[in-house]
Design a protein around this motif. Structure first.
Motif, PDB file in Angstrom:
ATOM      1  N   ALA A 137       0.115  12.384   5.028  1.00 50.46           N
ATOM      2  CA  ALA A 137       1.975  12.936   5.266  1.00 50.46           C
ATOM      3  C   ALA A 137       1.830  13.096   3.172  1.00 50.46           C
ATOM      4  CB  ALA A 137       2.541  11.819   6.241  1.00 50.46           C
ATOM      5  N   GLN A 138       2.233  12.170   2.362  1.00 48.16           N
ATOM      6  CA  GLN A 138       3.086  12.016   1.093  1.00 48.16           C
ATOM      7  C   GLN A 138       2.078  12.353   0.214  1.00 48.16           C
ATOM      8  OE1 GLN A 138       6.093   9.882   1.883  1.00 48.16           O
ATOM      9  NE2 GLN A 138       7.173  12.104   1.303  1.00 48.16           N
ATOM     10  N   PRO A 139       0.787  13.166   0.049  1.00 49.66           N
ATOM     11  CA  PRO A 139      -0.172  12.875  -0.757  1.00 49.66           C
ATOM     12  C   PRO A 139       0.486  12.922  -2.080  1.00 49.66           C
ATOM     13  CG  PRO A 139      -0.219  14.426  -0.316  1.00 49.66           C
ATOM     14  CD  PRO A 139       0.003  14.502   0.996  1.00 49.66           C
ATOM     15  N   GLY A 140       1.762  13.066  -2.178  1.00 52.43           N
ATOM     16  CA  GLY A 140       2.020  13.454  -4.038  1.00 52.43           C
ATOM     17  C   GLY A 140       2.006  11.610  -4.293  1.00 52.43           C
ATOM     18  N   LYS A 141       2.677  11.640  -3.438  1.00 52.57           N
ATOM     19  CA  LYS A 141       3.295   9.653  -3.944  1.00 52.57           C
ATOM     20  C   LYS A 141       1.674   8.121  -3.100  1.00 52.57           C
ATOM     21  CE  LYS A 141       7.918  10.508  -2.429  1.00 52.57           C
ATOM     22  NZ  LYS A 141       8.894   9.983  -1.690  1.00 52.57           N
TER      23      LYS A 141
ATOM     24  N   PHE B 180     -13.821  14.028  -6.607  1.00 50.39           N
ATOM     25  CA  PHE B 180     -12.220  14.213  -7.540  1.00 50.39           C
ATOM     26  C   PHE B 180     -11.440  15.044  -8.106  1.00 50.39           C
ATOM     27  CE2 PHE B 180     -14.204   9.086  -8.772  1.00 50.39           C
ATOM     28  CZ  PHE B 180     -13.524   8.668  -7.765  1.00 50.39           C
ATOM     29  N   THR B 181     -12.616  15.573  -8.005  1.00 53.10           N
ATOM     30  CA  THR B 181     -11.361  16.675  -8.411  1.00 53.10           C
ATOM     31  C   THR B 181     -10.757  18.556  -7.889  1.00 53.10           C
ATOM     32  OG1 THR B 181     -13.163  17.695 -10.639  1.00 53.10           O
ATOM     33  CG2 THR B 181     -12.033  18.967 -10.425  1.00 53.10           C
ATOM     34  N   ARG B 182     -11.252  17.918  -6.633  1.00 56.76           N
ATOM     35  CA  ARG B 182     -10.712  18.557  -4.956  1.00 56.76           C
ATOM     36  C   ARG B 182      -9.189  17.472  -5.261  1.00 56.76           C
ATOM     37  NH1 ARG B 182     -14.147  18.679  -0.341  1.00 56.76           N
ATOM     38  NH2 ARG B 182     -12.552  20.519   0.094  1.00 56.76           N
ATOM     39  N   LEU B 183      -9.522  16.233  -5.252  1.00 53.47           N
ATOM     40  CA  LEU B 183      -8.473  16.001  -4.621  1.00 53.47           C
ATOM     41  C   LEU B 183      -7.069  15.132  -5.391  1.00 53.47           C
ATOM     42  CD1 LEU B 183      -9.932  12.212  -2.932  1.00 53.47           C
ATOM     43  CD2 LEU B 183      -8.576  13.596  -1.995  1.00 53.47           C
ATOM     44  N   ALA B 184      -7.662  15.224  -7.026  1.00 54.18           N
ATOM     45  CA  ALA B 184      -6.485  15.310  -7.744  1.00 54.18           C
ATOM     46  C   ALA B 184      -4.962  15.623  -8.037  1.00 54.18           C
ATOM     47  CB  ALA B 184      -7.438  15.060  -9.328  1.00 54.18           C
ATOM     48  N   PRO B 185      -5.262  17.029  -7.940  1.00 54.05           N
ATOM     49  CA  PRO B 185      -3.998  17.477  -7.811  1.00 54.05           C
ATOM     50  C   PRO B 185      -2.896  17.828  -6.923  1.00 54.05           C
ATOM     51  CG  PRO B 185      -5.861  18.779  -8.267  1.00 54.05           C
ATOM     52  CD  PRO B 185      -6.207  17.711  -8.133  1.00 54.05           C
ATOM     53  N   HIS B 186      -3.610  17.144  -5.754  1.00 48.94           N
ATOM     54  CA  HIS B 186      -2.624  16.663  -4.747  1.00 48.94           C
ATOM     55  C   HIS B 186      -2.082  15.022  -4.788  1.00 48.94           C
ATOM     56  CE1 HIS B 186      -4.414  20.313  -2.019  1.00 48.94           C
ATOM     57  NE2 HIS B 186      -5.427  20.614  -3.232  1.00 48.94           N
ATOM     58  N   LEU B 187      -2.457  14.513  -5.579  1.00 51.37           N
ATOM     59  CA  LEU B 187      -2.139  13.273  -5.348  1.00 51.37           C
ATOM     60  C   LEU B 187      -1.852  12.288  -6.737  1.00 51.37           C
ATOM     61  CD1 LEU B 187      -5.578  11.710  -4.500  1.00 51.37           C
ATOM     62  CD2 LEU B 187      -4.344  11.716  -3.100  1.00 51.37           C
ATOM     63  N   ALA B 188      -0.709  11.285  -6.507  1.00 48.89           N
ATOM     64  CA  ALA B 188      -0.409  10.777  -8.015  1.00 48.89           C
ATOM     65  C   ALA B 188      -0.859  10.827  -8.979  1.00 48.89           C
ATOM     66  CB  ALA B 188       0.593   9.822  -7.233  1.00 48.89           C
ATOM     67  N   ALA B 189      -2.539  10.098  -8.668  1.00 54.91           N
ATOM     68  CA  ALA B 189      -2.609   9.956  -9.202  1.00 54.91           C
ATOM     69  C   ALA B 189      -4.661   9.362  -8.640  1.00 54.91           C
ATOM     70  CB  ALA B 189      -2.559   8.567 -10.183  1.00 54.91           C
ATOM     71  N   VAL B 190      -5.823   9.283  -9.562  1.00 54.37           N
ATOM     72  CA  VAL B 190      -6.599   8.463  -9.304  1.00 54.37           C
ATOM     73  C   VAL B 190      -7.192   7.863 -10.026  1.00 54.37           C
ATOM     74  CG1 VAL B 190      -9.011   9.310  -8.717  1.00 54.37           C
ATOM     75  CG2 VAL B 190      -7.579  10.672  -8.498  1.00 54.37           C
TER      76      VAL B 190
ATOM     77  N   GLY C 260     -10.635  17.931   1.946  1.00 59.22           N
ATOM     78  CA  GLY C 260     -10.490  18.700   2.953  1.00 59.22           C
ATOM     79  C   GLY C 260      -9.203  18.172   3.398  1.00 59.22           C
ATOM     80  N   ALA C 261      -8.584  18.136   4.424  1.00 54.46           N
ATOM     81  CA  ALA C 261      -7.757  17.191   5.096  1.00 54.46           C
ATOM     82  C   ALA C 261      -6.221  17.580   4.625  1.00 54.46           C
ATOM     83  CB  ALA C 261      -7.888  15.878   5.958  1.00 54.46           C
ATOM     84  N   LEU C 262      -7.353  17.155   2.656  1.00 47.65           N
ATOM     85  CA  LEU C 262      -5.335  18.412   2.090  1.00 47.65           C
ATOM     86  C   LEU C 262      -5.268  19.513   1.810  1.00 47.65           C
ATOM     87  CD1 LEU C 262      -4.997  14.650  -0.312  1.00 47.65           C
ATOM     88  CD2 LEU C 262      -3.272  15.362   1.885  1.00 47.65           C
ATOM     89  N   GLY C 263      -6.172  20.116   2.138  1.00 49.40           N
ATOM     90  CA  GLY C 263      -6.336  21.836   1.742  1.00 49.40           C
ATOM     91  C   GLY C 263      -6.869  21.601   0.289  1.00 49.40           C
ATOM     92  N   ALA C 264      -7.550  21.143  -0.181  1.00 50.58           N
ATOM     93  CA  ALA C 264      -8.788  21.145  -1.485  1.00 50.58           C
ATOM     94  C   ALA C 264      -9.557  22.598  -0.378  1.00 50.58           C
ATOM     95  CB  ALA C 264      -8.740  19.946  -1.960  1.00 50.58           C
TER      96      ALA C 264
ATOM     97  N   GLY D  74       4.659  -0.671   2.195  1.00 52.88           N
ATOM     98  CA  GLY D  74       3.557   0.205   1.862  1.00 52.88           C
ATOM     99  C   GLY D  74       2.758   0.019   2.695  1.00 52.88           C
ATOM    100  N   HIS D  75       1.425   0.895   2.076  1.00 55.56           N
ATOM    101  CA  HIS D  75       0.520   1.678   2.946  1.00 55.56           C
ATOM    102  C   HIS D  75      -0.644   1.598   1.842  1.00 55.56           C
ATOM    103  CE1 HIS D  75       3.691   3.385   6.105  1.00 55.56           C
ATOM    104  NE2 HIS D  75       3.924   3.747   4.462  1.00 55.56           N
ATOM    105  N   GLY D  76      -1.683   1.516   3.099  1.00 54.03           N
ATOM    106  CA  GLY D  76      -2.671   1.205   2.255  1.00 54.03           C
ATOM    107  C   GLY D  76      -4.016   1.168   3.273  1.00 54.03           C
ATOM    108  N   LEU D  77      -5.009   1.745   2.399  1.00 51.22           N
ATOM    109  CA  LEU D  77      -6.436   1.200   3.380  1.00 51.22           C
ATOM    110  C   LEU D  77      -7.746   1.184   2.280  1.00 51.22           C
ATOM    111  CD1 LEU D  77      -8.103   2.471   5.394  1.00 51.22           C
ATOM    112  CD2 LEU D  77      -8.434   5.232   4.669  1.00 51.22           C
ATOM    113  N   LEU D  78      -8.470  -0.034   3.231  1.00 51.16           N
ATOM    114  CA  LEU D  78      -9.816  -0.307   2.684  1.00 51.16           C
ATOM    115  C   LEU D  78     -11.069  -0.621   3.012  1.00 51.16           C
ATOM    116  CD1 LEU D  78      -7.419  -3.847   3.016  1.00 51.16           C
ATOM    117  CD2 LEU D  78      -7.604  -2.614   1.135  1.00 51.16           C
TER     118      LEU D  78
END
Length: 305
Positions: A33-37, A68-78, A301-305, A263-267
């Motif tokens: 819902a909020q990948p930038g956070k 990682f290259t696909r994911l990183a632009p959508h996230l706060a950090a990797v 893929g789910a984030l549109g990358a 907060g929220h987390g996935l282990l």
């Protein structure tokens, strides 16, 4: 219950797997819902890279950096959080070229080495190291003698590949004793645990047990501390953390604490029958490094990358 909702179940590579816990499903939903956070963080050995008999030959799964290259632009950090020295982790993960120049597309990636005591940032290519700990040098001198006394005739090897033997990996800021290549790995591990605990304590160090490895290192940092500080720094509200070993339990605990604070987390556990404790705590168990890469690709893929 549908098998897709069980921890460790796998769906086609293009689809996101369904975490087997409510907290995990909430964590994944918040990330989407909020990948930038959100922050995605992973261990190296056993998580991004297969476990190999000679640690110097470990390399990340070939799909890790592209994911990682696909994911990183959508996230706060990797982040990669590892007990390895940060410089080695950068090289073995492949997030920089042979000259140390970061690969394109990963400005938001950080490598936290030595359990967070060392740091490399792809945005700048800079490496930060802590001052040396006197206890490490003392143990470096004492360890070969102790191992020869405890395991006579086993052919203890310092560093690199060698015959079947207990061997010492010198990480600079820590020393890791590997028993995977010993004639009886589990017995050697059990025999060494108490003496190495005592040796470490005499020199102000701690022992971090892992998958047939005992690492003697300075106290004060673990993957949980490193992850908590990184999350605070980035301002993330959701975290996905993937690991495979006992050292990752501290990071799992950090994510659980984040959940308790709202907060929220996935282990995620990179599946191994050697560390049942981690799988039992995970929201999702995947099939080793290949499964971790599949998950990261599906998330991208789910984030549109």
């Amino acid at each position: 219950m549908d098998s897709a909702a069980q921890p460790g179940s796998r769906t086609p590579a293009a689809a996101l797997p369904v975490p087997g816990t409510a907290a995990g499903r909430d964590g994944l939903a918040a990330l989407l819902a909020q990948p930038g956070k959100a922050v995605v963080a992973a261990d190296f050995d056993g998580t991004l890279a297969p476990i190999v008999p000679d640690p110097s030959r470990a390399r990340a799964h070939p799909g890790a950096v592209p994911a990682f290259t696909r994911l990183a632009p959508h996230l706060a950090a990797v982040a990669v959080i590892t007990g390895r020295p940060a410089e080695l982790a950068v090289r073995y993960t492949g997030v920089a070229d042979a000259t140390g120049v970061p690969v394109p597309g990963l400005p938001g990636l950080t490598v936290l080495g030595a359990y967070g005591a060392e740091r490399w940032d792809a945005a700048t290519g800079t490496l930060r190291l802590p001052p040396p700990h006197a206890g490490v040098e003392a143990v470096r001198q004492a360890l070969p003698v102790l191992l020869a006394e405890l395991l006579p005739g086993t052919g203890v090897v310092n560093g690199g590949p060698g015959a079947d033997a207990v061997h010492v990996e010198d990480k600079g800021g820590a020393l890791a004793v590997h028993t995977r290549r010993a004639p009886d790995p589990a017995a050697a591990f059990a025999l060494l645990r108490e003496p190495l605990d005592a040796l470490a304590a005499r020199h102000g160090l701690v022992v971090e047990p892992g998958r047939l490895v005992l690492e003697l290192r300075p106290p004060g940092m673990d993957k949980g501390v490193a992850l908590r500080e990184f999350v605070r720094e980035t301002g993330a509200e959701a975290v996905l953390y993937a690991g495979d070993d006992l050292g990752d339990l501290a990071a799992f605990a950090a994510v659980e604490a984040l959940r308790a604070e709202g907060g929220h987390g996935l282990l995620v556990c990179s599946g191994s029958d050697e560390v049942a404790e981690l799988a039992a705590r995970a929201d999702l168990v995947v099939d080793g490094p290949a499964g971790v890469v599949d998950l990261l690709d599906a998330l991208a893929g789910a984030l549109g990358a």
